[in-house]
Design a protein around this motif. Structure first.
Motif, PDB file in Angstrom:
ATOM      1  N   THR A 126      17.118  -2.946 -27.081  1.00 16.78           N
ATOM      2  CA  THR A 126      16.102  -3.767 -27.743  1.00 16.78           C
ATOM      3  C   THR A 126      15.948  -5.080 -26.979  1.00 16.78           C
ATOM      4  N   ARG A 127      15.008  -5.890 -27.418  1.00 25.23           N
ATOM      5  CA  ARG A 127      14.799  -7.200 -26.783  1.00 25.23           C
ATOM      6  C   ARG A 127      14.621  -8.244 -27.866  1.00 25.23           C
ATOM      7  N   LYS A 128      15.374  -9.331 -27.761  1.00 25.69           N
ATOM      8  CA  LYS A 128      15.257 -10.459 -28.678  1.00 25.69           C
ATOM      9  C   LYS A 128      14.822 -11.665 -27.862  1.00 25.69           C
ATOM     10  N   GLY A 129      13.570 -12.073 -28.074  1.00 29.06           N
ATOM     11  CA  GLY A 129      13.030 -13.127 -27.224  1.00 29.06           C
ATOM     12  C   GLY A 129      12.905 -12.606 -25.805  1.00 29.06           C
ATOM     13  N   TYR A 130      13.584 -13.253 -24.873  1.00 29.90           N
ATOM     14  CA  TYR A 130      13.579 -12.808 -23.482  1.00 29.90           C
ATOM     15  C   TYR A 130      14.884 -12.116 -23.106  1.00 29.90           C
ATOM     16  N   MET A 131      15.716 -11.834 -24.095  1.00 26.74           N
ATOM     17  CA  MET A 131      17.048 -11.274 -23.832  1.00 26.74           C
ATOM     18  C   MET A 131      17.100  -9.790 -24.169  1.00 26.74           C
ATOM     19  N   VAL A 185      19.186   7.909 -24.444  1.00 26.96           N
ATOM     20  CA  VAL A 185      18.637   6.538 -24.398  1.00 26.96           C
ATOM     21  C   VAL A 185      17.444   6.408 -25.329  1.00 26.96           C
ATOM     22  N   ILE A 186      17.469   5.392 -26.178  1.00 29.58           N
ATOM     23  CA  ILE A 186      16.314   5.016 -26.987  1.00 29.58           C
ATOM     24  C   ILE A 186      15.977   3.582 -26.623  1.00 29.58           C
ATOM     25  N   ASP A 187      14.918   3.423 -25.862  1.00 30.99           N
ATOM     26  CA  ASP A 187      14.526   2.107 -25.356  1.00 30.99           C
ATOM     27  C   ASP A 187      13.375   1.576 -26.216  1.00 30.99           C
ATOM     28  N   LEU A 188      13.687   0.557 -27.026  1.00 26.79           N
ATOM     29  CA  LEU A 188      12.712   0.007 -27.971  1.00 26.79           C
ATOM     30  C   LEU A 188      12.105  -1.311 -27.480  1.00 26.79           C
ATOM     31  N   GLY A 218       8.402  -1.298 -27.831  1.00 28.32           N
ATOM     32  CA  GLY A 218       7.900  -0.745 -29.074  1.00 28.32           C
ATOM     33  C   GLY A 218       7.916   0.751 -29.155  1.00 28.32           C
ATOM     34  N   GLY A 219       8.457   1.441 -28.108  1.00 25.17           N
ATOM     35  CA  GLY A 219       8.492   2.892 -28.117  1.00 25.17           C
ATOM     36  C   GLY A 219       9.893   3.395 -28.134  1.00 25.17           C
TER      37      GLY A 219
END
Length: 434
Positions: free
Chosen positions: A361-366, A426-429, A432-433
């Motif tokens: 996942t991504r939080k902000g730019y992280m 792998v589930i890369d969110l 958004g997918g």
């Protein structure tokens, strides 16, 4: 033991001469019969009948999967439909399927390639072979099926799924070879234990696994649970199916059927060829394909070439087991991460099962990565301190291997979905997918 000793023990220089000769013929065939390739040759000013070296061939443009989809269904075929003996296709889960075709001679060459690899791994006419790949448009089951019949083995075309029946028939028929994905073989072993059947009650001695990459730790797990020799073979539908290369009983790299496939390794970033022994992306040119010639096809699979002669006596060059895919590689906070690295860590920890998923996942730019891991024993769910200690141990080992921190979440046994085909790790969110 060899299936085609004259080819499998051929010296490197003689094999190179054969490859250049067959490359000219295959390239000229594609030029004459596939408008897409004629345009490519004309654009770079290359005469297919006059290709003089592999260095010259490295200047030809790559073929990629989207080229097949852009010419769906038969636009890259080199023969009319009435010359086709078989049509296969990918699942098409991301759009139009990738369609591949075979002439009668293509099917004969495919069977020959598989028969060589089967004998190299230790298969023979004495075997009963349970094929637990899914039949249908998927090429894997049919490739092994016809190769086994060419060797003279008895084939049980079980297909995938219905796992309890798989175990019953394996026991009753005395199956000696199992064909499946490594992840499904592990699931079958799990079901076998639940059924109260031990490996001593079955006759398996050899597993020929493919369709997805696996680590040495996964191999050891398979060999221990089944009491077998576990080998790996490699191929992809676009160039034929399984049969491009495969391990012999020495398990020191996958022998390439070099008279049918020209293998290059290129740097995934620069796309320039790399020296033998260096890791990079596998690029394949077919040397004998009539229906669907593939010229410099980018596989996205990461491997390297092994040139040292094998103890089995075969002189064909070998590919290392696939490390991962360039498009499966995750970049987390600037660090390259392959699922196989995480698998290697987890399979060395007794308290967890081989089943895992990576949630990105991504939080902000992280970028953030969570590793969900199944516990081997549900009783641990009630032992908070032990759970904390195990999570800390896994996190530390992952940090050592990957060079970054990952959140670890231990989940109850059998909560991660099993599959009869390729495992999805792998589930890369981040976009958004999934």
């Amino acid at each position: 033991m060899f299936f085609n000793e004259s080819i499998e023990r051929m010296g490197h220089d003689e094999m190179r001469e054969i490859q250049i000769k067959k490359l000219r013929k295959e390239a000229a065939w594609a030029y004459a019969n596939v408008p897409f390739y004629k345009e490519r040759f004309d654009e770079v000013g290359m005469n297919p009948a006059q290709i003089s070296s592999l260095e010259e061939w490295a200047q030809f443009p790559f073929t990629v999967k989207t080229d097949l989809r852009d010419h769906y269904p038969f636009g890259l075929f080199a023969v009319p439909k009435e010359k086709l003996a078989r049509i296969h296709a990918s699942s098409g889960t991301t759009g139009k399927p990738t369609v591949v075709g075979y002439t009668k001679q293509d099917l004969e060459n495919w069977s020959e390639c598989m028969a060589r690899l089967i004998v190299a791994a230790g298969g023979s006419s004495q075997d009963i072979v349970q094929i637990s790949f899914g039949y249908g448009l998927f090429t894997g089951a049919f490739g092994l099926h016809y190769g086994m019949e060419k060797v003279g083995a008895a084939v049980v075309p079980m297909s995938s799924g219905n796992t309890e029946k798989q175990i019953m028939l394996m026991k009753d028929f005395g199956s000696t070879i199992l064909i499946s994905t490594p992840s499904y073989a592990l699931h079958m072993a799990e079901v076998m234990e639940e059924m109260g059947v031990t490996k001593d009650e079955i006759s398996l001695r050899l597993g020929m696994f493919g369709a997805e990459g696996s680590t040495e730790e996964m191999r050891r797990e398979l060999e221990e649970r089944w009491g077998i020799l576990a080998t790996e073979n490699y191929g992809l539908s676009e160039v034929m199916g399984p049969g491009v290369s495969g391990e012999c009983y020495c398990k020191k790299g996958m022998h390439i059927n070099e008279d049918h496939f020209l293998i290059e390794i290129v740097d995934p970033a620069t796309l320039e060829p790399v020296p033998d022994g260096q890791w990079g992306e596998v690029v394949i040119t077919t040397l004998s394909k009539e229906a669907l010639p593939m010229l410099r096809y980018r596989t996205k699979d990461i491997s390297r070439i092994i040139t040292e002669e094998c103890e089995c006596g075969r002189k064909t060059r070998r590919m290392e087991k696939i490390r991962g895919r360039s498009d499966d590689m995750l970049i987390i906070r600037g660090v390259n991460v392959f699922p196989s690295q995480i698998e290697s860590v987890l399979l060395n920890i007794n308290q967890v099962s081989p089943y895992y998923q990576l949630i990105v996942t991504r939080k902000g730019y992280m970028d953030l990565m969570e590793v969900q891991v199944e516990l081997a024993d549900a009783a641990m769910l009630d032992q908070f301190q032990k759970l904390q200690a195990l999570e800390a141990e896994i996190r530390h080992k992952l940090r050592t291997i990957l060079g970054l921190d990952a959140k670890v979440r231990l989940v109850e046994p059998k909560s991660i979905e099993r599959t009869t085909g390729k495992a999805k790790h792998v589930i890369d969110l981040r976009n958004g997918g999934n």
